[in-house]
Design a protein around this motif. Structure first.
Motif, PDB file in Angstrom:
ATOM      1  N   ILE A 148       0.860  -1.180   0.000  1.00  0.00           N
ATOM      2  CA  ILE A 148       0.000   0.000   0.000  1.00  0.00           C
ATOM      3  C   ILE A 148       0.896   1.229   0.000  1.00  0.00           C
ATOM      4  CG2 ILE A 148      -1.800   1.278   1.224  1.00  0.00           C
ATOM      5  CD1 ILE A 148      -2.651  -1.351   2.518  1.00  0.00           C
ATOM      6  N   GLU A 149       0.641   2.133  -0.927  1.00  0.00           N
ATOM      7  CA  GLU A 149       1.367   3.391  -0.983  1.00  0.00           C
ATOM      8  C   GLU A 149       0.452   4.507  -0.506  1.00  0.00           C
ATOM      9  OE1 GLU A 149       4.046   2.039  -4.865  1.00  0.00           O
ATOM     10  OE2 GLU A 149       2.743   3.807  -4.995  1.00  0.00           O
ATOM     11  N   VAL A 150       0.941   5.279   0.443  1.00  0.00           N
ATOM     12  CA  VAL A 150       0.152   6.370   1.006  1.00  0.00           C
ATOM     13  C   VAL A 150       0.876   7.680   0.712  1.00  0.00           C
ATOM     14  CG1 VAL A 150      -0.900   7.352   3.072  1.00  0.00           C
ATOM     15  CG2 VAL A 150      -0.742   4.864   2.807  1.00  0.00           C
ATOM     16  N   LEU A 151       0.287   8.479  -0.161  1.00  0.00           N
ATOM     17  CA  LEU A 151       0.831   9.791  -0.490  1.00  0.00           C
ATOM     18  C   LEU A 151       0.283  10.799   0.511  1.00  0.00           C
ATOM     19  CD1 LEU A 151       2.256  11.860  -2.371  1.00  0.00           C
ATOM     20  CD2 LEU A 151       0.142  11.902  -3.717  1.00  0.00           C
ATOM     21  N   ARG A 152       1.157  11.335   1.358  1.00  0.00           N
ATOM     22  CA  ARG A 152       0.744  12.307   2.361  1.00  0.00           C
ATOM     23  C   ARG A 152       0.926  13.719   1.802  1.00  0.00           C
ATOM     24  NH1 ARG A 152       4.442  12.110   5.956  1.00  0.00           N
ATOM     25  NH2 ARG A 152       5.651  10.281   5.389  1.00  0.00           N
ATOM     26  N   ASP A 153       0.122  14.033   0.816  1.00  0.00           N
ATOM     27  CA  ASP A 153       0.199  15.342   0.199  1.00  0.00           C
ATOM     28  C   ASP A 153      -1.048  15.519  -0.659  1.00  0.00           C
ATOM     29  OD1 ASP A 153       1.434  17.789  -0.259  1.00  0.00           O
ATOM     30  OD2 ASP A 153       2.451  17.100  -2.068  1.00  0.00           O
ATOM     31  N   GLY A 154      -1.536  16.742  -0.758  1.00  0.00           N
ATOM     32  CA  GLY A 154      -2.671  16.976  -1.636  1.00  0.00           C
ATOM     33  C   GLY A 154      -2.328  16.616  -3.064  1.00  0.00           C
ATOM     34  N   ALA A 155      -3.308  16.071  -3.796  1.00  0.00           N
ATOM     35  CA  ALA A 155      -3.007  15.591  -5.147  1.00  0.00           C
ATOM     36  C   ALA A 155      -4.212  15.704  -6.067  1.00  0.00           C
ATOM     37  CB  ALA A 155      -2.520  14.141  -5.090  1.00  0.00           C
ATOM     38  N   ALA A 156      -5.061  16.715  -5.851  1.00  0.00           N
ATOM     39  CA  ALA A 156      -6.235  16.867  -6.704  1.00  0.00           C
ATOM     40  C   ALA A 156      -5.838  17.147  -8.146  1.00  0.00           C
ATOM     41  CB  ALA A 156      -7.129  17.981  -6.167  1.00  0.00           C
ATOM     42  N   ALA A 157      -4.731  17.866  -8.358  1.00  0.00           N
ATOM     43  CA  ALA A 157      -4.303  18.159  -9.726  1.00  0.00           C
ATOM     44  C   ALA A 157      -3.837  16.905 -10.450  1.00  0.00           C
ATOM     45  CB  ALA A 157      -3.175  19.200  -9.699  1.00  0.00           C
ATOM     46  N   GLN A 158      -3.378  15.920  -9.705  1.00  0.00           N
ATOM     47  CA  GLN A 158      -2.893  14.690 -10.317  1.00  0.00           C
ATOM     48  C   GLN A 158      -3.981  13.632 -10.452  1.00  0.00           C
ATOM     49  OE1 GLN A 158       0.079  14.921  -7.129  1.00  0.00           O
ATOM     50  NE2 GLN A 158       1.550  14.113  -8.595  1.00  0.00           N
ATOM     51  N   TYR A 159      -4.892  13.563  -9.462  1.00  0.00           N
ATOM     52  CA  TYR A 159      -5.846  12.458  -9.413  1.00  0.00           C
ATOM     53  C   TYR A 159      -7.310  12.889  -9.384  1.00  0.00           C
ATOM     54  CZ  TYR A 159      -1.704   9.710  -8.329  1.00  0.00           C
ATOM     55  OH  TYR A 159      -0.474   9.110  -8.371  1.00  0.00           O
ATOM     56  N   GLY A 160      -7.579  14.173  -9.165  1.00  0.00           N
ATOM     57  CA  GLY A 160      -8.962  14.618  -9.169  1.00  0.00           C
ATOM     58  C   GLY A 160      -9.549  14.773  -7.785  1.00  0.00           C
ATOM     59  N   SER A 161     -10.866  14.836  -7.743  1.00  0.00           N
ATOM     60  CA  SER A 161     -11.603  15.104  -6.515  1.00  0.00           C
ATOM     61  C   SER A 161     -11.244  14.122  -5.404  1.00  0.00           C
ATOM     62  CB  SER A 161     -13.111  15.022  -6.786  1.00  0.00           C
ATOM     63  OG  SER A 161     -13.862  15.181  -5.610  1.00  0.00           O
ATOM     64  N   ASP A 162     -11.343  14.596  -4.183  1.00  0.00           N
ATOM     65  CA  ASP A 162     -11.181  13.836  -2.938  1.00  0.00           C
ATOM     66  C   ASP A 162      -9.749  13.781  -2.427  1.00  0.00           C
ATOM     67  OD1 ASP A 162     -13.814  13.345  -3.560  1.00  0.00           O
ATOM     68  OD2 ASP A 162     -13.579  11.208  -3.883  1.00  0.00           O
ATOM     69  N   ALA A 163      -8.765  14.207  -3.209  1.00  0.00           N
ATOM     70  CA  ALA A 163      -7.367  14.022  -2.802  1.00  0.00           C
ATOM     71  C   ALA A 163      -6.824  15.237  -2.057  1.00  0.00           C
ATOM     72  CB  ALA A 163      -6.506  13.714  -4.021  1.00  0.00           C
ATOM     73  N   ILE A 164      -7.651  15.861  -1.204  1.00  0.00           N
ATOM     74  CA  ILE A 164      -7.213  17.056  -0.478  1.00  0.00           C
ATOM     75  C   ILE A 164      -6.138  16.707   0.544  1.00  0.00           C
ATOM     76  CG2 ILE A 164      -7.950  18.738   1.252  1.00  0.00           C
ATOM     77  CD1 ILE A 164     -10.498  19.138  -0.286  1.00  0.00           C
ATOM     78  N   SER A 165      -6.355  15.647   1.318  1.00  0.00           N
ATOM     79  CA  SER A 165      -5.387  15.314   2.370  1.00  0.00           C
ATOM     80  C   SER A 165      -4.366  14.279   1.931  1.00  0.00           C
ATOM     81  CB  SER A 165      -6.112  14.809   3.625  1.00  0.00           C
ATOM     82  OG  SER A 165      -6.839  13.626   3.350  1.00  0.00           O
ATOM     83  N   GLY A 166      -4.622  13.595   0.826  1.00  0.00           N
ATOM     84  CA  GLY A 166      -3.671  12.600   0.357  1.00  0.00           C
ATOM     85  C   GLY A 166      -4.337  11.496  -0.431  1.00  0.00           C
ATOM     86  N   VAL A 167      -3.547  10.479  -0.740  1.00  0.00           N
ATOM     87  CA  VAL A 167      -4.000   9.368  -1.578  1.00  0.00           C
ATOM     88  C   VAL A 167      -3.535   8.059  -0.956  1.00  0.00           C
ATOM     89  CG1 VAL A 167      -3.871   8.294  -3.864  1.00  0.00           C
ATOM     90  CG2 VAL A 167      -3.864  10.794  -3.656  1.00  0.00           C
ATOM     91  N   ILE A 168      -4.421   7.089  -0.894  1.00  0.00           N
ATOM     92  CA  ILE A 168      -4.087   5.726  -0.472  1.00  0.00           C
ATOM     93  C   ILE A 168      -4.257   4.813  -1.686  1.00  0.00           C
ATOM     94  CG2 ILE A 168      -4.679   3.793   1.038  1.00  0.00           C
ATOM     95  CD1 ILE A 168      -5.682   5.815   3.083  1.00  0.00           C
ATOM     96  N   ASN A 169      -3.172   4.211  -2.117  1.00  0.00           N
ATOM     97  CA  ASN A 169      -3.176   3.370  -3.322  1.00  0.00           C
ATOM     98  C   ASN A 169      -2.856   1.937  -2.924  1.00  0.00           C
ATOM     99  OD1 ASN A 169      -3.119   2.399  -5.924  1.00  0.00           O
ATOM    100  ND2 ASN A 169      -1.226   3.431  -6.512  1.00  0.00           N
TER     101      ASN A 169
END
Length: 828
Positions: free
Chosen positions: A151-172
């Motif tokens: 599991i990769e957890v991006l601890r950074d906002g990423a709405a520009a990369q992945y779209g809506s919901d990624a304000i606090s980060g991404v769990i992949n």
């Protein structure tokens, strides 16, 4: 002008894709290592976790396996200090689908991906007083740990990369791709615990009192899981996983000191007051039986083309409870429940997903296109209850209806590298487009679950209609709607100099229901040496209102002075909500800033990342607006018989400041074995800087509060201000062990007034597991989570008026005590 810029970005993206493009392929690496190649937060191939411009955590399959829980959210909460999983109780459907949070944000402000593709959310919107109130998040517990590679957890906002919901980060969550091998696992455990009770306010004149502490052995949990890798031809793989879980409930209720029965004719207490079991609540983890299947496949088609796909299905049956009704309670019918009753909520959740795609080469571009579908349905059965308004003929179980959410996603993305004069590395160009269709359905229960049967109580007040604890959804609440969203992005990344890495991303999206959004991100990293680097980013982001927030509605009838009033959770577009000042929901907007450092000292790595997240127009659920002046105002607008209610609204602004610290230190101690130590911490603070108001309600005297102090405190202080964890894994020949200590900082249980606020002090929870390999294929483990049986403070009587709920739902580590377990793993 803004709309023109968005259309230009979309046109450029589509044009570039049809001239050729592709997506970076995942690369293999040793799991759990900081040198592991990541695909989250970057679209450059072969970039490791310590070489990115943003913080990325990697949770290996081994870490998930060496945990006492098979629940994904709980396993992540002990592995990641920035992720919290509070586990509330007595919160209706939230007992069954329990959300997690990242960096103190709302549960729906973290984007969840599976193999870098957007995962569908649950159909449930959390409505009750717990962390995450008002959100509809992805249920990660629908994904079995057995199918996960890492599991990769991006601890950074990423709405520009992945779209809506990624304000606090991404769990992949990245799935296994094995062609052979496999493993079966059997885990069994139980809560073996003792907790203290408060017993300081017996009823006036009562002679009964409770114990000072209570021992419990419950929560027995059995999980059987397995995964198997199969070869498809010479190059393909099919990895399948299955899991069955049977979990008994935990019960952490207090001693019910209320008078249970009506007094006798002579005024004396009923003798049964001294013999009835006063531990009458189900306050704890729910009862769950669930079956999950997951499959992941892929194959090489030749000429550089590959096909991939995965599918999942889960069915979950759960049972939790509401508050106990005493025998003398006016809501009870003595002939049905002579000793009172505890109404039970028994949801059935079905979750399904399927995704398929193709990657291929087109000129200098690597192409990736996929189509995915997911659906989550939740239906409520209410048991051990009654409809008081029907009278003694009332049934005791009802179908209360439910809701469903589904998502269809099409992606077309591409990545290529381009040599550009003056740059120290090829320019990595990623372009893509995504189109989504989201649907939301709410369906009614059977008539007896919501109707008024005509019974009037002896006091002269009509009995409340509907199934007690959870009145059914009505035909007037039913809805079946959908929306579409289309977007495109451009993502560029390159080394400007050998030391300076820079990336920029822009994403435009258009939603059929609320309009457009444009997000951008600029990030960079400067390596002063192999041992030290600085990294940071600045970006704006967004989170679109969910269909659940836009369309959920429910109605119950309350009698006020004998007059029936409809109390409703209104859609924001409902005429009554509009009359109170509601408007169609808009997207939440964020500005994220981060600055961090990466340090490497031989085998030791240390990362420190500070962040600020400013969110404007957060979507929240309003207070219950049922005051007399609200009812009068609604009636004056022509809505007769409406007693008020609540609705979702934009308008809360927050600022979150924090810092994440992670240190990894592997040690080869020779004859003493290998030690892998991780020390991690999160320090986090959120401030509410604005709350919503409407002109219509502000004109009333006194003016009702749309978002009150209890909800503000829940955002600001309902999650730990800090969380520190130390984890050591040890291995020597056939022996292995894991020791983990997690310190949860203080939180606050909000009260309706300041006098009822109740702080929860910091607590340290220690987990321990020992392992022994009987053979190269068979391993046995014995462990305990919360070895020292820690509990939060017991609530005072003012916050526990029935005695049934001695612990706060805001405890960040739950309130079920020590869990002792054994596990057997067999590799094949």
């Amino acid at each position: 002008m803004q709309r023109m810029r968005k259309k230009t970005v979309l046109a450029l993206s589509i044009a570039a894709m049809f001239s050729g493009m592709a997506q970076a392929q995942e690369s293999s690496a040793t799991e759990g290592s900081t040198a592991t190649v990541v695909v989250t937060g970057t679209r450059v191939a072969n970039r490791s976790a310590l070489d990115t411009s943003a913080a990325v955590d990697i949770i290996s399959a081994e870490t998930l396996k060496n945990s006492g829980t098979t629940e994904m959210n709980q396993a992540l909460s002990v592995a990641l200090p920035s992720l919290n999983f509070p586990r509330p109780s007595l919160t209706d459907g939230t007992d069954t689908i329990r959300p997690a949070t990242l960096r103190g944000m709302a549960p729906d402000q973290t984007l969840v991906l599976v193999n870098s593709k957007r995962r569908h959310s649950s159909s449930l919107v959390n409505l009750n007083g717990s962390v995450g109130r008002g959100s509809a998040a992805v249920d990660m517990n629908t994904i079995p740990t057995a199918i996960v590679k890492n599991i990769e957890v991006l601890r950074d906002g990423a709405a520009a990369q992945y779209g809506s919901d990624a304000i606090s980060g991404v769990i992949n969550l990245r799935l296994r791709t094995d062609r052979d091998g496999g493993e079966a696992s059997v885990t069994y455990g139980a809560r073996i615990t003792e907790y203290d009770l408060r017993n300081d306010v017996p009823p006036a004149g009562g002679t009964w009192s409770g114990p000072a502490s209570r021992e419990r052995t419950d929560g027995q949990s059995a999980t059987v899981s397995a995964w198997k890798g199969l070869a498809l031809g010479e190059t393909g793989h099919l990895t399948i996983a299955a899991e069955y879980k049977d979990q008994a409930r935990t019960e952490r209720g207090g001693y019910d000191m209320r008078q249970q029965y009506p007094r006798l004719a002579n005024g004396a207490f009923d003798p049964r007051e001294n013999t009835i079991d006063r531990f009458n609540a189900w306050y704890g983890d729910p009862e769950i039986q669930q079956t999950t299947f997951f499959a992941n496949a892929g194959n090489d088609l030749g000429n550089g083309a590959k096909v991939y796909g995965w599918a999942s299905f889960q069915e979950r049956d759960a049972r939790s409870a509401g508050f106990f009704r005493t025998a003398q309670d006016a809501r009870n019918i003595i002939s049905i429940y002579p000793n009172g009753f505890l109404p039970l909520i028994a949801p059935k959740v079905q979750d399904f997903s399927m995704t398929g795609g193709v990657t291929w080469a087109l000129g200098n571009w690597d192409m990736d296109t996929s189509l995915g579908y997911g659906k989550n349905k939740m239906q409520f059965q209410i048991e051990n209850t009654l409809n008081r308004s029907i009278g003694p003929s009332s049934r005791t179980a009802f179908d209360a209806g439910g809701f469903a959410y589904d998502q269809l996603v099409f992606n077309l993305t591409g990545v290529r590298s381009l040599d550009v004069a003056g740059l120290s590395s090829p320019l990595n160009i990623a372009l893509g487009t995504e189109v989504r269709r989201e649907g939301y359905e709410l369906f009614a229960g059977e008539p007896d679950s919501y109707r008024y049967g005509g019974v009037v109580l002896p006091s002269g007040v009509p009995a409340a209609p509907g199934a007690q604890v959870f009145p059914g959804f009505r035909p007037a609440n039913e809805i079946d709607t959908h929306r579409t969203a289309a977007g495109a992005f451009v993502d560029l990344e390159a080394n400007i100099t050998p030391q300076l890495l820079a990336s920029v991303a822009v994403r435009a999206e258009r939603y059929s229901d609320f309009g457009e959004s444009l997000a951008g991100k600029l990030s960079g990293r400067y390596d002063f040496s192999k041992q030290f680097a600085l990294r940071g980013s600045v970006q704006n982001g967004f989170r679109a209102p969910s269909p659940q927030q836009q369309n959920f509605t429910s109605t119950s009838t309350n009698f006020i002075n004998g007059v029936p009033f409809e109390i409703t959770t209104f859609k924001p577009t409902d005429p009554v909500a509009v009359a109170l000042g509601a408007q169609p929901l808009d997207a939440e907007k964020s500005v994220n800033l981060s600055l961090g450092a990466v340090l490497r000292f031989d085998r030791v790595s240390l990362t420190v990342d500070a962040y600020r997240i400013k969110i404007r127009d957060r979507i929240v659920l309003s207070e219950n607006l049922t005051q007399a002046n609200v009812r009068d105002y609604i009636a004056a607008q022509g809505f007769i018989g409406v007693g008020g209610g609540r609705f979702f609204i934009n308008g809360v602004d927050t600022t979150t400041d924090g810092v994440d610290i992670v240190m990894n230190w592997p040690v080869n101690a020779g004859a003493a074995g290998r030690f892998d130590a991780t020390l991690a911490a999160n320090f986090n603070s959120t401030e509410v800087t604005k709350t919503p108001v409407t002109a219509q309600l502000a004109a009333l005297t006194p003016a009702p509060v749309l978002f009150g102090r209890a909800n503000i405190i829940a955002i600001e202080d309902g999650q730990p201000k800090n969380k520190v964890s130390a984890n050591v894994n040890w291995k020597l020949d056939r022996f292995g062990a894991t020791v983990r200590a997690t310190r949860y900082g203080k939180t606050m249980t909000p009260g309706t007034v300041a006098a009822f606020d109740f702080p929860l002090a910091a607590r340290t929870v220690v987990d321990l597991e020992g392992r022994y390999a009987l053979t190269p294929k068979m391993t046995l483990a014995l462990g305990a989570d919360n070895v020292f049986d820690q509990y939060p403070e017991t609530l005072p009587p003012a916050l526990n008026t029935t005695g049934n709920t001695p612990f706060s739902n805001y405890s960040p580590f739950g309130r079920s005590g020590r869990f002792v377990y054994a596990r057997a793993n067999y590799a094949f």
